[in-house]
Motif scaffolding. Structure first.
Motif, short mmCIF file in Angstrom:
data_model
loop_
_atom_site.label_atom_id
_atom_site.label_comp_id
_atom_site.label_asym_id
_atom_site.label_seq_id
_atom_site.Cartn_x
_atom_site.Cartn_y
_atom_site.Cartn_z
N VAL A 270 0.86 -1.18 0.00
CA VAL A 270 0.00 0.00 0.00
C VAL A 270 0.89 1.23 0.00
O VAL A 270 1.80 1.34 0.83
N VAL A 271 0.63 2.15 -0.93
CA VAL A 271 1.40 3.39 -1.01
C VAL A 271 0.47 4.58 -0.85
O VAL A 271 -0.72 4.49 -1.15
N ASN A 272 1.03 5.69 -0.39
CA ASN A 272 0.23 6.91 -0.25
C ASN A 272 0.32 7.76 -1.52
O ASN A 272 0.86 7.33 -2.54
N ARG A 273 -0.20 8.98 -1.43
CA ARG A 273 -0.24 9.87 -2.59
C ARG A 273 1.16 10.23 -3.09
O ARG A 273 1.35 10.60 -4.25
N GLU A 274 2.13 10.10 -2.20
CA GLU A 274 3.53 10.38 -2.56
C GLU A 274 4.25 9.12 -3.04
O GLU A 274 5.48 9.12 -3.19
N ALA A 275 3.48 8.04 -3.24
CA ALA A 275 4.00 6.75 -3.74
C ALA A 275 4.94 6.09 -2.74
O ALA A 275 5.83 5.32 -3.12
N ARG A 276 4.72 6.34 -1.45
CA ARG A 276 5.54 5.73 -0.40
C ARG A 276 4.71 4.75 0.42
O ARG A 276 3.55 5.01 0.73
N ARG A 277 5.33 3.63 0.78
CA ARG A 277 4.70 2.72 1.74
C ARG A 277 4.77 3.36 3.13
O ARG A 277 5.66 4.17 3.42
N PHE A 278 3.81 2.97 4.00
CA PHE A 278 3.78 3.60 5.32
C PHE A 278 3.45 2.65 6.45
O PHE A 278 3.40 3.05 7.62
N TYR A 279 3.23 1.36 6.17
CA TYR A 279 2.95 0.40 7.25
C TYR A 279 3.17 -1.02 6.74
O TYR A 279 3.12 -1.28 5.53
N ASP A 280 3.37 -1.93 7.68
CA ASP A 280 3.58 -3.35 7.40
C ASP A 280 2.27 -3.99 6.96
O ASP A 280 1.36 -4.21 7.77
N GLU A 281 2.17 -4.32 5.68
CA GLU A 281 0.94 -4.91 5.15
C GLU A 281 0.73 -6.36 5.60
O GLU A 281 -0.39 -6.88 5.52
N GLY A 282 1.81 -7.02 6.05
CA GLY A 282 1.71 -8.43 6.42
C GLY A 282 1.88 -8.67 7.91
O GLY A 282 2.38 -9.72 8.33
N GLU A 283 1.47 -7.71 8.72
CA GLU A 283 1.70 -7.80 10.16
C GLU A 283 0.99 -8.98 10.81
O GLU A 283 1.52 -9.65 11.69
N ASP A 284 -0.25 -9.24 10.40
CA ASP A 284 -1.03 -10.32 11.01
C ASP A 284 -2.16 -10.68 10.06
O ASP A 284 -2.37 -10.03 9.03
N PHE A 285 -2.91 -11.72 10.44
CA PHE A 285 -4.03 -12.13 9.61
C PHE A 285 -5.00 -10.97 9.38
O PHE A 285 -5.24 -10.15 10.27
N TRP A 286 -5.58 -10.93 8.21
CA TRP A 286 -6.43 -9.82 7.80
C TRP A 286 -7.59 -9.54 8.76
O TRP A 286 -7.86 -8.38 9.10
N PRO A 287 -8.33 -10.55 9.27
CA PRO A 287 -9.44 -10.24 10.19
C PRO A 287 -8.99 -9.55 11.47
O PRO A 287 -9.80 -8.92 12.15
N LYS A 288 -7.71 -9.68 11.82
CA LYS A 288 -7.21 -9.02 13.03
C LYS A 288 -6.60 -7.65 12.71
O LYS A 288 -6.28 -6.90 13.64
N ARG A 289 -6.43 -7.33 11.43
CA ARG A 289 -5.73 -6.11 11.08
C ARG A 289 -6.51 -5.20 10.11
O ARG A 289 -6.13 -4.05 9.91
N TYR A 290 -7.59 -5.72 9.51
CA TYR A 290 -8.24 -4.90 8.48
C TYR A 290 -8.76 -3.58 9.03
O TYR A 290 -8.80 -2.57 8.33
#
Length: 471
Positions: free
Chosen positions: A267-287
């Motif tokens: 996931v990138v922001n408007r400046e085309a930079r990532r800003f968080y760990d997309e794979g931190e935990d299972f999706w139902p716990k992190r969405y």
């Protein structure tokens, strides 16, 4: 006019309260602010209930014991929860489904795209709309009076006791009252006040979308807190907040606008930079953290990027993604700086450590030397076609609410009322100080709706009786 129990609200918590009170023999009047066609509030958009169970139970596989449920909740809230009330909710989730079935709710195995929740969550046949309709039918059979398009604008309260509610100039009295009218997520001005202006001069709340009902304006919540000095709890900026498709409608987009491929890409922001760990935990716990993360980005917008390898591994959203055969072409279509975007993706791809990819578990596919890291499910985004979904913060419900205890009583200066109770979003902040895990909102609403309805009926039918704590 007068009644035994007045229930203010029309969603899951309100209906559970009305049903319990009616079952106890009380005369019940339920006031729903919305028209009949839009009844049920946010509950109509729900899909499931998180359930504790010590062994497999019909649609629930394996076991999900109390301690694991509690640890999951503790982790997502960062400790901002009342353990006693949280465990009460957890235990209640293990015993409520037979009662729900008696009132017409049916359950089904989870859909194939509902990752990681087959063990923990019981899905409603037909979703939340079917649950809401079943409860209304049951309430009508039990003699509950239901009035639609009946928003309550103020209450009369004397010395912590409910006296009357005012609806469009009409004064309605009752022996007891249950407040279950939702949070303030649909009140744009209150959201602006809570979130304020950021360092970039933006008003983040102006770019929030509301996943559910337009009728949760928080009128009674503000009235109780400001005019009656009821005891409050929670941070007004904390909410169940999800990254949803930026093309979603302002209200009632519901579950189909959620973007579920975050953990499969970057996931990138408007400046085309990532800003968080997309794979931190299972999706139902992190969405439910991603809405808040996007709210903190420039313009309150971000872009979920995947490649062809991710297709078929997540629940597809209602709108198709932007599609391109090259990464520069994708950046151009998104209106992002091409050089910055390609540099971000190249850095990510180079940092991916080859492992055994398995999206059903916390695998060993991760990045090395990248900030922020991607802890699991890190695979290079290198297989055309490439896809992108623009996302904005989607608010489900707010956590600021009324402080309560295991009787569901509203409190004034630390003293519980003996005839005014609260359930659902209006008190969820007692359990959810921050964060979310799939299905727990319905667990809270069901548990405290039933407690509130039972205690309201008991107090109405036994004048002078004090509400009793639930085990």
């Amino acid at each position: 006019m007068g009644t035994d129990v007045l229930v203010i609200g029309g969603g899951n918590a309100a209906l559970c309260a009305a049903l319990m009170a009616a079952e106890a023999g009380a005369r019940v009047l339920l006031l729903e602010a919305a028209p009949r066609a839009w009844r049920g509030g946010n509950s109509a958009h729900t899909r499931n209930l998180r359930c504790m169970h010590d062994a497999p139970q019909d649609v629930l596989v394996d076991a999900y014991p109390e301690e694991e449920y509690w640890q999951d909740l503790l982790k997502v809230t960062g400790g901002r929860t009342n353990e006693h009330l949280a465990r009460l909710t957890i235990r209640a989730s293990s015993t409520c489904r037979d009662w729900m079935r008696r009132h017409g709710v049916h359950f089904q195995p989870p859909l194939s795209g509902a990752l990681h929740v087959a063990r923990t969550n019981a899905f409603f046949m037909g979703g939340g709309k079917a649950l809401v309709n079943a409860y209304y039918r049951s309430a009508e059979r039990l003699g509950v009076q239901i009035r639609y398009e009946s928003p309550v604008d103020r209450l009369e309260i004397e010395n912590g006791r409910f006296v009357a509610a005012h609806v469009k100039g009409e004064r309605i009295t009752a022996k007891t009252c249950v407040l279950a009218a939702g949070g303030f997520e649909s009140n744009r001005e209150w959201l602006r006040e809570a979130w304020g202006q950021n360092a970039r001069g933006e008003w983040p709340a102006d770019n929030f979308l509301i996943r559910g009902t337009a009728y949760n304006q928080g009128v009674l919540l503000k009235h109780l807190l400001d005019d009656h000095q009821a005891d409050g709890i929670g941070d007004p900026t904390q909410a169940h907040m999800v990254a949803i498709d930026a093309r979603a409608p302002l209200y009632d987009g519901g579950i189909c606008t959620r973007i579920d491929c975050v953990s499969l890409g970057v996931v990138v922001n408007r400046e085309a930079r990532r800003f968080y760990d997309e794979g931190e935990d299972f999706w139902p716990k992190r969405y439910a953290i991603w809405g808040r993360l996007v709210a903190q980005q420039p313009g309150q917008i971000a872009y979920s990027i995947i490649d062809a390898k991710a297709i078929g591994r997540f629940m597809p959203p209602v709108f198709p993604g932007v599609k391109a055969n090259t990464l520069p072409e994708l950046a151009q279509q998104l209106g992002l700086d091409v050089e910055a975007f390609v540099a971000t993706l190249n850095s990510y791809n180079a940092a991916c450590v080859e492992g055994q990819f398995d999206h059903t578990q916390l695998d060993n596919c991760h990045t090395d030397g990248l900030t922020p890291p991607k802890t699991h499910w890190a695979r290079p985004i290198d297989t055309a076609p490439f896809y992108a979904y623009a996302v904005r913060p989607g608010v489900t419900f707010t956590y600021l609410g009324l402080h309560t205890d295991d009787t569901a009583a509203v409190r004034f200066a630390g003293q519980p009322s003996n005839n005014l109770f609260v359930a659902g979003e209006m008190m969820a902040g007692n359990v959810l100080g921050q964060g979310y895990t799939a299905g727990v909102g319905m667990s809270i609403g069901t548990a405290f709706g039933r407690i509130a309805g039972s205690n309201a009926a008991h107090a109405a039918l036994n004048t002078g009786a004090r509400p009793h704590a639930s085990a």
